[in-house]
Motif scaffolding. Structure first.
Motif, PDB file in Angstrom:
ATOM      1  N   ASP A 140       4.097  -1.350   4.051  1.00  0.00           N
ATOM      2  CA  ASP A 140       3.831  -0.514   2.751  1.00  0.00           C
ATOM      3  C   ASP A 140       4.737  -0.969   2.019  1.00  0.00           C
ATOM      4  OD1 ASP A 140       5.986  -0.577   5.053  1.00  0.00           O
ATOM      5  OD2 ASP A 140       5.197   1.491   5.935  1.00  0.00           O
ATOM      6  N   LEU A 141       6.496   0.154   1.514  1.00  0.00           N
ATOM      7  CA  LEU A 141       7.291  -0.417   0.849  1.00  0.00           C
ATOM      8  C   LEU A 141       8.141  -1.214   1.629  1.00  0.00           C
ATOM      9  CD1 LEU A 141       8.447  -0.649  -1.412  1.00  0.00           C
ATOM     10  CD2 LEU A 141       9.538   1.262  -1.700  1.00  0.00           C
ATOM     11  N   ASP A 142       8.909  -0.401   3.437  1.00  0.00           N
ATOM     12  CA  ASP A 142      10.076  -0.574   3.764  1.00  0.00           C
ATOM     13  C   ASP A 142       9.124  -1.909   4.496  1.00  0.00           C
ATOM     14  OD1 ASP A 142      11.387   1.629   3.527  1.00  0.00           O
ATOM     15  OD2 ASP A 142      10.339   2.567   5.658  1.00  0.00           O
ATOM     16  N   THR A 143       8.039  -2.819   4.670  1.00  0.00           N
ATOM     17  CA  THR A 143       8.185  -3.812   5.305  1.00  0.00           C
ATOM     18  C   THR A 143       8.129  -4.505   3.473  1.00  0.00           C
ATOM     19  OG1 THR A 143       6.346  -3.191   6.647  1.00  0.00           O
ATOM     20  CG2 THR A 143       5.568  -5.138   6.241  1.00  0.00           C
ATOM     21  N   ALA A 144       8.015  -4.414   2.698  1.00  0.00           N
ATOM     22  CA  ALA A 144       8.127  -5.164   1.629  1.00  0.00           C
ATOM     23  C   ALA A 144       9.210  -5.559   1.241  1.00  0.00           C
ATOM     24  CB  ALA A 144       7.034  -4.437  -0.032  1.00  0.00           C
ATOM     25  N   ILE A 145      10.048  -4.887   1.367  1.00  0.00           N
ATOM     26  CA  ILE A 145      11.580  -4.438   1.279  1.00  0.00           C
ATOM     27  C   ILE A 145      12.359  -5.940   2.197  1.00  0.00           C
ATOM     28  CG2 ILE A 145      13.940  -3.776   1.587  1.00  0.00           C
ATOM     29  CD1 ILE A 145      12.739  -1.509   0.194  1.00  0.00           C
ATOM     30  N   LEU A 174       6.132 -11.954  -6.177  1.00  0.00           N
ATOM     31  CA  LEU A 174       5.161 -11.103  -6.548  1.00  0.00           C
ATOM     32  C   LEU A 174       4.729 -10.288  -5.721  1.00  0.00           C
ATOM     33  CD1 LEU A 174       1.872 -12.267  -8.623  1.00  0.00           C
ATOM     34  CD2 LEU A 174       2.218 -10.584  -7.098  1.00  0.00           C
ATOM     35  N   ILE A 175       5.263  -8.732  -6.144  1.00  0.00           N
ATOM     36  CA  ILE A 175       5.033  -7.796  -5.732  1.00  0.00           C
ATOM     37  C   ILE A 175       3.229  -7.390  -6.179  1.00  0.00           C
ATOM     38  CG2 ILE A 175       5.128  -5.379  -5.683  1.00  0.00           C
ATOM     39  CD1 ILE A 175       6.644  -7.141  -3.829  1.00  0.00           C
ATOM     40  N   ASP A 176       2.137  -7.592  -5.171  1.00  0.00           N
ATOM     41  CA  ASP A 176       0.803  -6.369  -5.469  1.00  0.00           C
ATOM     42  C   ASP A 176       0.736  -4.888  -4.747  1.00  0.00           C
ATOM     43  OD1 ASP A 176      -2.071  -6.520  -5.512  1.00  0.00           O
ATOM     44  OD2 ASP A 176      -2.283  -7.627  -3.888  1.00  0.00           O
ATOM     45  N   PHE A 177       0.728  -3.959  -6.118  1.00  0.00           N
ATOM     46  CA  PHE A 177       0.383  -3.166  -5.077  1.00  0.00           C
ATOM     47  C   PHE A 177      -0.450  -2.542  -5.761  1.00  0.00           C
ATOM     48  CE2 PHE A 177       4.901  -2.286  -7.821  1.00  0.00           C
ATOM     49  CZ  PHE A 177       5.917  -2.264  -5.973  1.00  0.00           C
ATOM     50  N   HIS A 178      -1.184  -2.266  -4.388  1.00  0.00           N
ATOM     51  CA  HIS A 178      -3.495  -1.971  -4.433  1.00  0.00           C
ATOM     52  C   HIS A 178      -3.056  -0.191  -4.947  1.00  0.00           C
ATOM     53  CE1 HIS A 178      -4.819  -4.659  -1.384  1.00  0.00           C
ATOM     54  NE2 HIS A 178      -3.548  -5.186  -1.926  1.00  0.00           N
ATOM     55  N   LEU A 179      -2.153  -0.157  -5.487  1.00  0.00           N
ATOM     56  CA  LEU A 179      -2.454   1.371  -6.221  1.00  0.00           C
ATOM     57  C   LEU A 179      -2.969   2.044  -4.913  1.00  0.00           C
ATOM     58  CD1 LEU A 179      -1.915   0.935  -9.909  1.00  0.00           C
ATOM     59  CD2 LEU A 179      -0.094   1.975  -8.708  1.00  0.00           C
ATOM     60  N   SER A 180      -3.042   2.393  -4.146  1.00  0.00           N
ATOM     61  CA  SER A 180      -4.623   3.152  -2.814  1.00  0.00           C
ATOM     62  C   SER A 180      -3.258   2.656  -1.129  1.00  0.00           C
ATOM     63  CB  SER A 180      -5.617   2.074  -2.486  1.00  0.00           C
ATOM     64  OG  SER A 180      -6.382   3.063  -2.030  1.00  0.00           O
ATOM     65  N   ASP A 181      -4.097   3.455  -0.381  1.00  0.00           N
ATOM     66  CA  ASP A 181      -3.542   3.456   1.272  1.00  0.00           C
ATOM     67  C   ASP A 181      -3.620   2.057   1.600  1.00  0.00           C
ATOM     68  OD1 ASP A 181      -1.521   5.934  -0.039  1.00  0.00           O
ATOM     69  OD2 ASP A 181      -3.418   7.266   1.489  1.00  0.00           O
ATOM     70  N   TRP A 196       0.947  -1.210   0.115  1.00  0.00           N
ATOM     71  CA  TRP A 196       0.096   0.241   0.074  1.00  0.00           C
ATOM     72  C   TRP A 196       0.449   1.292  -0.374  1.00  0.00           C
ATOM     73  CZ3 TRP A 196      -2.216  -3.143   4.668  1.00  0.00           C
ATOM     74  CH2 TRP A 196      -3.161  -4.034   3.926  1.00  0.00           C
ATOM     75  N   ASN A 197       0.633   2.474  -0.625  1.00  0.00           N
ATOM     76  CA  ASN A 197       1.009   3.386  -0.534  1.00  0.00           C
ATOM     77  C   ASN A 197       1.538   4.156   0.419  1.00  0.00           C
ATOM     78  OD1 ASN A 197       0.190   2.828  -3.569  1.00  0.00           O
ATOM     79  ND2 ASN A 197       0.849   5.324  -3.749  1.00  0.00           N
ATOM     80  N   ASN A 198       0.523   4.340   1.462  1.00  0.00           N
ATOM     81  CA  ASN A 198       0.790   5.023   2.822  1.00  0.00           C
ATOM     82  C   ASN A 198      -0.397   4.271   3.398  1.00  0.00           C
ATOM     83  OD1 ASN A 198       1.532   7.013   5.227  1.00  0.00           O
ATOM     84  ND2 ASN A 198       0.961   8.601   4.393  1.00  0.00           N
TER      85      ASN A 198
END
Length: 187
Positions: free
Chosen positions: A41-46, A60-67, A24-26
């Motif tokens: 968030d991105l830090d958790t995904a990393i 597989l990264i799932d970008f929700h493009l939402s918060d 999620w973005n933020n």
């Protein structure tokens, strides 16, 4: 009890070859408090992606493009993009995915093999509902993925495949607008 790495090693030894990580973005309110569905968030995904890669699996990264959760009933744009025009959202998606994948793949060595551009995008994504505009967002995301690494698969994600004709109508809409995904649609 398994530590974090031990857990991912266990999954790999059990035959798991991919781990899907949502981003999620933020996912925090103005006070920095999580919305309650996790801090994906991105830090958790990393962090998770490093464990997955070290265990020999792919991500597989799932970008929700939402918060927060994006599903057929809600596809809110991230807070930072709430007042953006479609053109601005197209640029924001491209920039966000480029920046995120640069940090994941190039800066941290995460083995990202596939990316979802949106989650359960049944008729809308990032607050956009017109297919021509949705496809511009999908294309921007897929192009950003391929600019990082042409071997990373890019997918657009739909749900409810059990509904008669639904997925075929999505495929027709994508085809009408010449989508840039890799033909990988998750049902």
């Amino acid at each position: 009890m398994l530590d974090e790495q031990g857990f991912f090693d266990f999954l790999a030894k059990s035959g798991v070859n991919y781990i899907r990580i949502r981003v999620w973005n933020n996912p925090y309110d103005a006070n920095g408090k999580s919305y309650g569905g996790g801090n994906n968030d991105l830090d958790t995904a990393i962090e998770m992606g490093k464990y997955v890669t070290k265990a020999g699996m792919k991500v597989l990264i799932d970008f929700h493009l939402s918060d927060f959760w994006a599903d057929p009933g809600k596809q809110k744009a991230p807070k930072a993009w709430a007042d953006y025009t479609v053109d601005q959202k197209v640029t924001a998606v491209s920039d966000y995915i480029t920046d995120s994948l640069t940090k994941l793949v190039k800066d941290n060595g995460v083995d990202v093999a596939m990316v979802q551009v949106g989650n359960e995008t049944n008729g809308h994504v990032c607050g956009v509902t017109e297919w021509a505009d949705m496809n511009r967002i999908f294309d921007a995301g897929c192009d950003a993925v391929h600019a990082i690494d042409k071997n990373i698969l890019a997918a657009v994600h739909f749900t409810n495949p059990e509904k008669d004709g639904l997925l075929m109508s999505y495929a027709a809409n994508l085809d009408d607008y010449d989508g840039d995904g890799d033909g990988t649609k998750e049902g």
